[in-house]
Scaffold this motif. Sequence first.
Motif, PDB file in Angstrom:
ATOM      1  N   UNK A  41      72.848 -48.757 116.508  1.00 40.33           N
ATOM      2  CA  UNK A  41      72.054 -49.256 115.394  1.00 40.33           C
ATOM      3  C   UNK A  41      71.191 -50.394 115.872  1.00 40.33           C
ATOM      4  N   UNK A  42      69.894 -50.298 115.651  1.00 38.56           N
ATOM      5  CA  UNK A  42      69.011 -51.400 115.986  1.00 38.56           C
ATOM      6  C   UNK A  42      69.174 -52.502 114.942  1.00 38.56           C
ATOM      7  N   UNK A  43      68.661 -53.677 115.256  1.00 34.25           N
ATOM      8  CA  UNK A  43      68.778 -54.786 114.315  1.00 34.25           C
ATOM      9  C   UNK A  43      67.934 -54.508 113.072  1.00 34.25           C
ATOM     10  N   UNK A  76      77.701 -59.383 115.143  1.00 29.92           N
ATOM     11  CA  UNK A  76      76.510 -59.100 115.949  1.00 29.92           C
ATOM     12  C   UNK A  76      76.301 -60.180 116.999  1.00 29.92           C
ATOM     13  N   UNK A  77      76.447 -61.437 116.592  1.00 29.11           N
ATOM     14  CA  UNK A  77      76.251 -62.549 117.524  1.00 29.11           C
ATOM     15  C   UNK A  77      77.361 -62.616 118.562  1.00 29.11           C
ATOM     16  N   UNK A  85      66.315 -62.575 115.135  1.00 28.67           N
ATOM     17  CA  UNK A  85      65.611 -61.324 114.863  1.00 28.67           C
ATOM     18  C   UNK A  85      66.109 -60.711 113.553  1.00 28.67           C
ATOM     19  N   UNK A  86      67.405 -60.779 113.317  1.00 23.68           N
ATOM     20  CA  UNK A  86      67.961 -60.240 112.082  1.00 23.68           C
ATOM     21  C   UNK A  86      67.364 -60.937 110.870  1.00 23.68           C
ATOM     22  N   UNK A  87      67.217 -62.252 110.946  1.00 22.04           N
ATOM     23  CA  UNK A  87      66.619 -62.990 109.828  1.00 22.04           C
ATOM     24  C   UNK A  87      65.160 -62.587 109.619  1.00 22.04           C
ATOM     25  N   UNK A  88      64.423 -62.383 110.718  1.00 27.97           N
ATOM     26  CA  UNK A  88      63.027 -61.954 110.573  1.00 27.97           C
ATOM     27  C   UNK A  88      62.940 -60.582 109.907  1.00 27.97           C
ATOM     28  N   UNK A  89      63.824 -59.679 110.314  1.00 28.89           N
ATOM     29  CA  UNK A  89      63.814 -58.338 109.728  1.00 28.89           C
ATOM     30  C   UNK A  89      64.166 -58.404 108.239  1.00 28.89           C
ATOM     31  N   UNK A 113      54.630 -58.815 128.414  1.00 33.00           N
ATOM     32  CA  UNK A 113      55.554 -58.554 129.514  1.00 33.00           C
ATOM     33  C   UNK A 113      56.279 -57.219 129.356  1.00 33.00           C
ATOM     34  N   UNK A 114      56.003 -56.529 128.247  1.00 28.77           N
ATOM     35  CA  UNK A 114      56.599 -55.222 127.932  1.00 28.77           C
ATOM     36  C   UNK A 114      58.115 -55.289 127.837  1.00 28.77           C
ATOM     37  N   UNK A 115      58.608 -56.356 127.217  1.00 30.61           N
ATOM     38  CA  UNK A 115      60.034 -56.459 126.949  1.00 30.61           C
ATOM     39  C   UNK A 115      60.439 -55.416 125.915  1.00 30.61           C
ATOM     40  N   UNK A 116      61.668 -54.980 125.996  1.00 33.62           N
ATOM     41  CA  UNK A 116      62.210 -54.060 125.006  1.00 33.62           C
ATOM     42  C   UNK A 116      62.331 -54.781 123.669  1.00 33.62           C
ATOM     43  N   UNK A 117      61.646 -54.340 122.614  1.00 36.04           N
ATOM     44  CA  UNK A 117      61.712 -55.046 121.325  1.00 36.04           C
ATOM     45  C   UNK A 117      63.081 -54.995 120.680  1.00 36.04           C
ATOM     46  N   UNK A 118      63.937 -54.061 121.124  1.00 39.00           N
ATOM     47  CA  UNK A 118      65.285 -53.952 120.566  1.00 39.00           C
ATOM     48  C   UNK A 118      66.327 -54.621 121.443  1.00 39.00           C
TER      49      UNK A 118
END
Length: 413
Positions: free
Chosen positions: A144-146, A170-171, A186-190, A375-380
């Motif tokens: 499951x992604x965030x 999660x943390x 990231x969870x808070x942003x989502x 930098x093409x980091x994985x967003x997940x």
Amino acid sequence: MSAIATKIVEKYNLTPKMSVVELSQHTSEFLENLTDDRKRNQARRRLRGGFKFSNEQVSILIPNQRGGKNKTINIVEGNCRIVIASSPKNLEEEIIREITKRILQNRYGISGTQVDDLFSTQKDGSRDVNVAISNKPSKRLKEETIGEMAQRFLQEKLSIRDVRAEAYALALSASNANAGSSRLSRLRRELKTLGASFQIIEATKFSDITEEANKIQSDNLKKAKTIDYPDEFTLESVKERLDAYDLKTPPNYQALADVMVMLCIRPAELTTLHIRDTGVTGYAKNRGQPDIPRKFRSMEKNQERAKELLTWIQNAISSGRMGDPGKPGTKWFNRFLKDFDLIPKHLRKIGAVYAVVTNGAKHMADAYTIAGEALRHNPDNFTSPVQNYVVVNYRKKNQSPEQARPFYLYDEN
């Protein structure tokens, strides 16, 4: 005692078929009525023997409450160490931790023994406990992604208690506190994007995780490597050359360096990177990771021009007019950059800062998002590898080094 347990079970029609989340809603009533260890133990036996609740369900209904002074508990993984818990401050926190334990076991694959050790408390005073966790990634029951997690919170209308337990797990499943803090951010942003309430968003904040993450970041920023560059590699100089290159003529070493800055490219990616309408592919990644297109983000905002410049360099390499700096043992490109006190990997970091500047970041969170995309980091991937922090001293052409502004960023590799 068993009579109290029977009364509560019958009052609410509790059954072993109920979920852990449903049972956790009655934990406070059990603990309020069962005021000592003897009564709680009797009630646990009644729930297991008389009503056939499982050990997991009983631990939710009547969690262990062992008193004692605050204790620091650490999880040790390789060279990573995370301070994850101290004694619970109140009944609600105790309930949340019991739910968190189940999530860590069932979703993140951490064994029951490790989880019990992680959250145990001692009566003999304050001390540290190190819990060893395997470096192998855990097999979750459901990947499951965030972003998907945030959607599930709202779709299932989870309570504040359950959201807090899910966020805590999660943390704590991360390799260190800084990685855990990044996941929570990231969870808070989502959640905010999805329109979650203020109370739901606030439920994902944990002071112990934040404090430890701040310590890790502070320590690593002190040890961060610093990159300075000469006037030939300022944003103005690089952009001026990129705009002026005639693609009908063979590129030189300076053109190669400029394109590497423009695309934040590693030497090994020069022959494999591709820019398409669907995104950027052919970037370096972990073995077995799919070649998922990444968002195009660069100091050169004209995607078609960036694609032409990359193809120009790639054609020169494939035709033999220019060597491949990505081949092992290649030193000619390093010798070229040495005259500017730079090395190939510096170009990638400098390019990320230039992408932030040219794309007009509005605040620091926006700046780090842009840098990560460049930098093409994985967003997940929300593990922040703090050991790879670097500082790029950004300055404009003709400014002195003393006028430079430090920009902190990290790279996944």
